[in-house]
Design an enzyme around this catalytic site. Structure first.
Site, PDB file in Angstrom:
ATOM      1  N   TYR A  25       0.814  -1.211   0.000  1.00 17.78           N
ATOM      2  CA  TYR A  25       0.000   0.000   0.000  1.00 17.78           C
ATOM      3  C   TYR A  25       0.852   1.267   0.000  1.00 17.78           C
ATOM      4  CZ  TYR A  25      -3.048  -3.719   1.503  1.00 17.78           C
ATOM      5  OH  TYR A  25      -3.702  -4.911   1.589  1.00 17.78           O
ATOM      6  N   TYR A 157     -13.656  -6.997   3.803  1.00 24.38           N
ATOM      7  CA  TYR A 157     -12.349  -7.074   3.138  1.00 24.38           C
ATOM      8  C   TYR A 157     -12.012  -8.546   2.939  1.00 24.38           C
ATOM      9  CZ  TYR A 157      -7.438  -6.884   2.074  1.00 24.38           C
ATOM     10  OH  TYR A 157      -6.230  -7.051   1.450  1.00 24.38           O
ATOM     11  N   ASP A 258     -15.221 -16.290   5.336  1.00 25.87           N
ATOM     12  CA  ASP A 258     -13.797 -15.960   5.241  1.00 25.87           C
ATOM     13  C   ASP A 258     -13.285 -15.800   6.673  1.00 25.87           C
ATOM     14  OD1 ASP A 258     -11.369 -14.718   5.138  1.00 25.87           O
ATOM     15  OD2 ASP A 258     -11.918 -13.272   3.589  1.00 25.87           O
ATOM     16  N   LYS A 287      -3.495 -16.699   7.381  1.00 25.51           N
ATOM     17  CA  LYS A 287      -2.827 -15.899   8.406  1.00 25.51           C
ATOM     18  C   LYS A 287      -2.197 -16.735   9.524  1.00 25.51           C
ATOM     19  CE  LYS A 287      -5.019 -11.404   7.801  1.00 25.51           C
ATOM     20  NZ  LYS A 287      -3.874 -10.592   7.445  1.00 25.51           N
TER      21      LYS A 287
HETATM   22  C1  LIG Z   1     -10.674 -11.500   6.127  1.00 28.39           C
HETATM   23  C2  LIG Z   1      -9.494 -11.495   5.192  1.00 28.39           C
HETATM   24  N1  LIG Z   1      -9.576 -12.161   4.035  1.00 28.39           N
HETATM   25  C3  LIG Z   1      -8.553 -12.226   3.163  1.00 28.39           C
HETATM   26  C4  LIG Z   1      -7.361 -11.574   3.437  1.00 28.39           C
HETATM   27  C5  LIG Z   1      -6.219 -11.656   2.457  1.00 28.39           C
HETATM   28  O1  LIG Z   1      -5.223 -12.488   2.949  1.00 28.39           O
HETATM   29  P1  LIG Z   1      -3.727 -12.378   2.389  1.00 28.39           P
HETATM   30  O2  LIG Z   1      -3.213 -11.048   2.812  1.00 28.39           O
HETATM   31  O3  LIG Z   1      -2.992 -13.525   3.032  1.00 28.39           O
HETATM   32  O4  LIG Z   1      -3.804 -12.511   0.900  1.00 28.39           O
HETATM   33  C6  LIG Z   1      -7.242 -10.846   4.629  1.00 28.39           C
HETATM   34  C7  LIG Z   1      -6.010 -10.116   4.940  1.00 28.39           C
HETATM   35  O5  LIG Z   1      -5.969  -9.228   5.757  1.00 28.39           O
HETATM   36  C8  LIG Z   1      -8.337 -10.813   5.528  1.00 28.39           C
HETATM   37  O6  LIG Z   1      -8.287 -10.127   6.685  1.00 28.39           O
END
Ligand SMILES: Cc1ncc(COP(=O)(O)O)c(C=O)c1O
Length: 437
Positions: A25, A157, A258, A287
């Protein structure tokens, strides 16, 4: 240009960083010098040289919420060393190995009941791409190719690759730039805030109505359960997950959770779905999966979804990342899950929550603070204005803590092993940032 192995001073490193390295970013060249980290151990980052009088910083971010057990952990190090001596990687097409098999079995065992199959990938965003591909392919294989849109709620997100960007909040945040270019999805209003709040009946009815109205074109509903993370660190009632489950069942739409940020205990339940007692059809984790050591993510699905895909004209899931099932990452993930599940993760997260509640209470009375909220090992101070990043970083580092606010949010998601004194220090730093930023 320095020789390949010449020792570089911090100034030389930063000059090369500015010249060549693109940070997340950020603009190119970078405008603000990052801090150079030399090593990390426990919950501390050691800087290559002092910044604002501090050489070591307590990590309030857990490396973007992944380092559950802290850094340089002897058990995770041993798992990595042990696996390195066998193989760090082999392709996953036509080959398999014990670390990935054990990991898949364990993920199926600990996630909500009907999830039975595991697709391993290399990042959270890719695991969301895979989830979306599964859902679209499921309907295509079932003779309903028109079901290819997604519904989500605002302020979400799901990652920075293309399809996940299309289900991120369409107005706020970073992805507005791409409106018009991204696939057009269906957006419900953001869920009303408050983990403990009774679900709002009007909102729930509107959600059901929207799902019903678009059902013929919807492949899936995708949401972050209970906590919307990078879209605003907002908490909502688990009751809305039950509403989504019912509406999806009623209207023949798949449900994707997610859990990349919320999984593995962060919200006080092992998975946020457990707060609601609801199981999705497809679920993403990432993560903290490897305890923050290596990049790995997983997309889980039910037998129904897998069998549906396998019935189709193309009876395979056409996805195969080069580093899929990476044995090194899988071995570390197994060790990390072993540590988590053998320990009192729920007690530790509750202890962190209590520490955050106590320490952040002071922020509530500060001018410019709109809200203070804590859920599990997540502490958030929401300002009524965007935080000044330079001021915020300076104030946190002076207090001996690493924080990275975004927008109006000064927040912490520390490793679960953060001791009480360090937690108090993180909270003081959050309050210090809220005062100046
Ligand atoms: C809820 C959620 N989904 C997807 C992602 C994307 O994961 P990555 O950064 O490992 O691509 C994030 C990253 O912050 C997230 O918080």
């Amino acid at each position: 240009m320095p020789e390949a192995n010449a020792k570089l001073s911090v100034d030389e490193l930063l000059a090369l960083d500015r010249e060549h390295v693109w940070h997340p970013y950020g603009p190119m060249p970078g405008q603000r010098a990052p801090l150079v980290v030399e090593s990390a151990s426990g919950v501390r980052l050691r800087l290559a040289e002092p910044a604002h009088g501090q050489r070591e910083l307590v990590d309030g971010m857990a490396s973007w919420w992944s380092a559950l057990h802290g850094y340089n952990h002897p058990v995770l190090n041993a798992a990595a060393r042990d696996q390195l001596e066998r193989m760090s990687h082999v392709m996953f097409g036509g080959l398999t190995h014990e670390p990935a098999i054990r990991l898949a079995k364990r993920l199926v065992d600990i996630t909500p009941e009907p999830l039975a199959h595991v697709f391993l990938s290399d990042s959270g965003s890719v695991s969301v791409e895979v989830a979306i591909k599964m859902c679209l392919q499921y309907w295509r294989s079932s003779g309903r190719p028109g079901k290819r849109r997604l519904l989500t709620w605002r302020r979400g997100y799901h990652g920075d690759t293309w399809h996940p960007m299309s289900v991120c909040d369409p107005d706020g945040g970073m992805h507005r730039l791409w409106s018009g270019a991204l696939p057009r999805q269906v957006f419900a209003d953001a869920p009303p805030p408050g983990f403990d709040a009774e679900p709002d009946r009007r909102y729930a009815a509107a959600l059901r109505e929207l799902i019903g109205r678009h059902a013929a074109e919807l492949a899936a509903v995708i949401v972050e359960p209970v906590v919307q993370n990078a879209g605003g660190m907002r908490f909502h009632s688990p009751g809305y997950l039950r509403v989504l489950r019912e509406a999806c069942d009623e209207h023949d739409v798949l449900l994707v959770f997610d859990e990349i940020a919320t999984g593995f205990g962060r919200t006080g339940a092992l998975f946020a779905a457990d707060h609601a007692g609801v199981a999705p059809d497809v679920m993403c984790v990432g993560k903290a999966l490897t305890g923050g050591y290596l990049s790995m993510a997983a997309t889980l699905c039910t037998r129904r979804v897998a069998e549906g895909i396998s019935r189709g004209e193309v009876p395979v899931l056409a996805h195969g990342p080069t580093f899929m099932g990476n044995p090194l990452a899988a071995a570390i993930a197994n060790a990390s899950l072993g540590l988590l599940l053998a320990g009192d993760w729920a007690g530790e997260v509750a202890r962190v929550a209590a520490g955050l509640r106590e320490g952040l209470a002071a922020a509530a009375g500060l001018p410019g603070v709109r809200d203070v909220r804590v859920l599990g090992a997540i502490g958030v101070v929401e300002l009524d204005h965007p935080a000044d990043m330079a001021e915020a970083t300076r104030a946190a580092v002076r207090a001996g803590v690493w924080l990275r606010p975004f927008g109006e949010l000064v927040y912490t998601m520390p490793p679960y092993v953060t001791g009480d004194e360090d937690l108090a220090r993180i909270c003081e730093a959050v309050c210090a940032v809220a005062r100046v930023a």
